[in-house]
Scaffold this active site. Structure first.
Site, PDB file in Angstrom:
ATOM      1  N   ARG A  15     -22.033  -3.246  14.247  1.00  0.00           N
ATOM      2  CA  ARG A  15     -21.503  -3.075  15.600  1.00  0.00           C
ATOM      3  C   ARG A  15     -21.437  -1.618  16.047  1.00  0.00           C
ATOM      4  O   ARG A  15     -21.386  -1.344  17.238  1.00  0.00           O
ATOM      5  CB  ARG A  15     -20.109  -3.700  15.684  1.00  0.00           C
ATOM      6  CG  ARG A  15     -20.135  -5.228  15.705  1.00  0.00           C
ATOM      7  CD  ARG A  15     -18.750  -5.810  15.782  1.00  0.00           C
ATOM      8  NE  ARG A  15     -17.998  -5.584  14.557  1.00  0.00           N
ATOM      9  CZ  ARG A  15     -16.712  -5.868  14.415  1.00  0.00           C
ATOM     10  NH1 ARG A  15     -16.031  -6.359  15.423  1.00  0.00           N
ATOM     11  NH2 ARG A  15     -16.100  -5.660  13.256  1.00  0.00           N
ATOM     12  N   TYR A  57     -16.274 -16.586  -5.663  1.00  0.00           N
ATOM     13  CA  TYR A  57     -15.301 -17.612  -5.300  1.00  0.00           C
ATOM     14  C   TYR A  57     -15.825 -18.563  -4.211  1.00  0.00           C
ATOM     15  O   TYR A  57     -15.102 -19.465  -3.784  1.00  0.00           O
ATOM     16  CB  TYR A  57     -13.951 -17.007  -4.899  1.00  0.00           C
ATOM     17  CG  TYR A  57     -13.960 -15.989  -3.787  1.00  0.00           C
ATOM     18  CD1 TYR A  57     -14.123 -16.360  -2.455  1.00  0.00           C
ATOM     19  CD2 TYR A  57     -13.754 -14.639  -4.069  1.00  0.00           C
ATOM     20  CE1 TYR A  57     -14.099 -15.430  -1.436  1.00  0.00           C
ATOM     21  CE2 TYR A  57     -13.742 -13.703  -3.057  1.00  0.00           C
ATOM     22  CZ  TYR A  57     -13.901 -14.106  -1.736  1.00  0.00           C
ATOM     23  OH  TYR A  57     -13.871 -13.168  -0.724  1.00  0.00           O
ATOM     24  N   LYS A  83     -17.822 -18.157   3.017  1.00  0.00           N
ATOM     25  CA  LYS A  83     -18.853 -17.934   1.996  1.00  0.00           C
ATOM     26  C   LYS A  83     -19.323 -19.245   1.386  1.00  0.00           C
ATOM     27  O   LYS A  83     -20.514 -19.412   1.075  1.00  0.00           O
ATOM     28  CB  LYS A  83     -18.319 -17.006   0.907  1.00  0.00           C
ATOM     29  CG  LYS A  83     -18.057 -15.572   1.337  1.00  0.00           C
ATOM     30  CD  LYS A  83     -19.333 -14.807   1.603  1.00  0.00           C
ATOM     31  CE  LYS A  83     -19.064 -13.317   1.786  1.00  0.00           C
ATOM     32  NZ  LYS A  83     -20.303 -12.556   2.071  1.00  0.00           N
TER      33      LYS A  83
END
Length: 299
Positions: free
Chosen positions: A41, A154, A169
């Protein structure tokens, strides 16, 4: 270590390429001869990184080139702009590294709906937006391509205190495997890397203020008793983006020194008291405000 020209003639987009691991991977891709579009950004940060990396390329007599384009991965029009400008500049697009990320270390019940949405939008929505955009381009033009997603350990095990990130994720990992099955017939490969701790100055400090920093000493839970080096992850990423990994698709490769063997990465934060979480929350807010003020000053 791949040979110096292993990615010569390839063009790769790296999201979140202006800082941290994205910058480190971009540096190595350039060393291997790739042209790289970095996006995030903040245009000022991208320009600074591009200038630094191009100076390194010149010093090393390299052949890679960097294109720096501002892009919010939550906005499809900006993604389409990055792809268009990349093709105009380099003539083609061969690979995508989805590296943009965000995270909060916090008890989930303390998070606002907006905070949860922010992480999911960047990590999951941004990943499937960019992947879908490049996939449409490759399929329409009958071009084989490679997508590499930066996941996390994870994403498969789950972990307390990072639930928005785990949700995002995990979704991105399932997308990786699903599209690998669906798009294989087009010559499109999708894989993921699940890194353990690879500290980056600044981001690491903001994510883990005291007392988290002391409690989060990762070396105590890693069988190899050290954190990862950026070059190790960059080498793996380059391999998975190269033709040398042409028979690998739908895979998530863990690079964490064995940490995943020791259970959920953040679940041990049950030891943090309510008062400590109050202090941590204020410290993180102050660090984020300071970071934003610094960015505005640079702009």
């Amino acid at each position: 270590m791949l040979r110096d020209d292993a990615l010569k003639g390839k063009t790769i987009i790296v999201t979140g390429g202006g800082t941290g691991l994205g910058k480190s991977v971009t540096r190595y891709l350039l060393q291997l001869g790739a042209n790289v579009t970095i996006c995030s950004r903040r245009q000022a940060v991208l320009d600074e990184t591009a200038n630094e990396l191009m100076e390194e390329v010149k010093q090393n007599n390299g052949s890679g080139t960097v294109l720096a384009l501002a892009c919010d991965v939550r906005k499809t029009d900006e993604i389409e702009h990055v792809i268009q400008k990349t093709i105009e500049r380099f003539g083609q697009l061969n690979g995508l590294l989805n590296n943009s990320a965000g995270n909060f270390i916090s008890p989930t019940e303390r998070l606002s709906y907006k905070a949860f949405d922010t992480i999911v939008d960047i990590v999951l929505r941004g990943t499937y937006y960019f992947t879908l955009a490049v996939g449409k381009y490759w399929i329409a033009n009958k071009i084989p391509g490679t997508v590499l997603n930066i996941s996390t350990t994870y994403a498969t095990t789950g972990s307390g205190y990072v639930v928005p990130s785990a949700v995002a994720k995990g979704g991105a990992l399932i997308m990786t495997k699903s599209l690998a099955a669906e798009w294989g017939k087009y010559g499109i490969r999708l894989n993921a890397i699940a890194p353990g701790p690879f500290p980056t100055k600044g981001a690491w400090d903001r994510l883990f203020p005291e007392p988290l920093a002391s409690m989060m000493d990762p070396t105590s839970r890693i069988p190899l008793h050290r954190v990862g080096e950026h070059g190790e992850l960059a080498n793996l990423a380059a391999f998975l983006l190269s033709d040398y990994s042409g028979y690998i698709t739908g895979e998530s490769i863990t690079i964490d020194g064995g940490e995943v063997l020791m259970a959920g990465e953040f679940s041990h934060l049950d030891k943090v008291t309510t008062e400590q979480w109050d202090m941590i929350e204020q410290t993180i807010k102050q660090a984020n405000r300071a970071s934003k003020n610094s960015e505005r000053a640079k702009d």
